[in-house]
Design an enzyme around this catalytic site. Structure first.
Site, PDB file in Angstrom:
ATOM      1  CD  GLU A  80      -2.901  -1.321   0.302  1.00  0.00           C
ATOM      2  OE1 GLU A  80      -3.087  -0.357  -0.459  1.00  0.00           O
ATOM      3  OE2 GLU A  80      -3.561  -2.374   0.236  1.00  0.00           O
ATOM      4  CB  CYS A 142      -6.087  -1.797   7.183  1.00  0.00           C
ATOM      5  SG  CYS A 142      -6.091  -3.492   7.749  1.00  0.00           S
ATOM      6  CG  HIS A 161      -4.021  -5.061   2.971  1.00  0.00           C
ATOM      7  ND1 HIS A 161      -4.374  -3.799   2.528  1.00  0.00           N
ATOM      8  CD2 HIS A 161      -4.740  -5.265   4.105  1.00  0.00           C
ATOM      9  CE1 HIS A 161      -5.272  -3.284   3.372  1.00  0.00           C
ATOM     10  NE2 HIS A 161      -5.503  -4.149   4.328  1.00  0.00           N
TER      11      HIS A 161
END
Length: 194
Positions: A80, A142, A161
């Site tokens: 991410e 998250c 993730h």
């Protein structure tokens, strides 16, 4: 000092693969020069935020790598790039949602990680699992936690993730994958881990 928070159980996931993977990583370590610390965060907006702020204000780590469960993926790891400030409509494990569906009332729309995830994604491979680059961490606890960490750590945070555990994706396998990815992140930061 590097800090690695994973997440606890939520929804139908009584075992959160992110925490199992982080525990495996802590057994392996990251080399003599890296003081690796791990912590399990609750899937609760406010509590997770408080813990993250505490990490940055008291421990001041070089890098904080968050690891979360992406329930929609199978055999896929997502790197991410950024955390988003708004759009948190979904209720957490305690039934709460953030005030104004927002992380920081005065914060920027999004904050990018100092780690170049695209470069990482292009240069890294883990046998047996696909790795993807992502710019959307999902607007749940998250993403909320990642944004908080980027905000307080001036971008010195990363989010990975991981998929749910399965026959082919074991905790041990994910621990090895995290080890490879995080060493590459530390290299990008110019840290000698040996």
């Amino acid at each position: 000092l590097s800090f690695f928070p994973g997440f606890g159980p939520f929804r139908q996931y009584l075992v959160n693969s992110s925490w199992e993977a982080v525990k495996e990583l802590s057994k392996r370590g990251l080399g003599e020069n890296i003081d690796l610390q791990v912590m399990q965060l609750p899937v609760v907006y406010q509590k997770a935020k408080e813990q993250v702020i505490k990490i940055w204000t008291t421990l001041q780590p070089l890098l904080t790598v968050h690891v979360g469960l992406a329930s929609s993926t199978t055999a896929l790891i997502l790197l991410e790039q950024c955390g988003k400030n708004k759009g948190y409509q979904e209720r957490d494990a305690c039934g709460f949602q953030p005030e104004g569906a927002c992380c920081m009332l005065d914060g920027p729309e999004k904050i990018e990680s100092a780690i170049n995830m695209k470069t990482l994604w292009k240069n890294i491979s883990v046998e047996g699992i696909e790795i993807m680059f992502s710019r959307d961490a999902g607007r749940y606890v998250c993403d909320y936690t990642y944004y908080t960490s980027l905000y307080y750590g001036n971008g010195r945070a990363a989010f990975i993730h991981v998929p749910p555990l399965s026959k082919s994706v074991t905790a041990d396998f994910l621990g090895k994958a995290l080890h490879t990815i995080i060493l590459a992140m530390l290299e990008q930061c110019g840290v000698d881990h040996t």
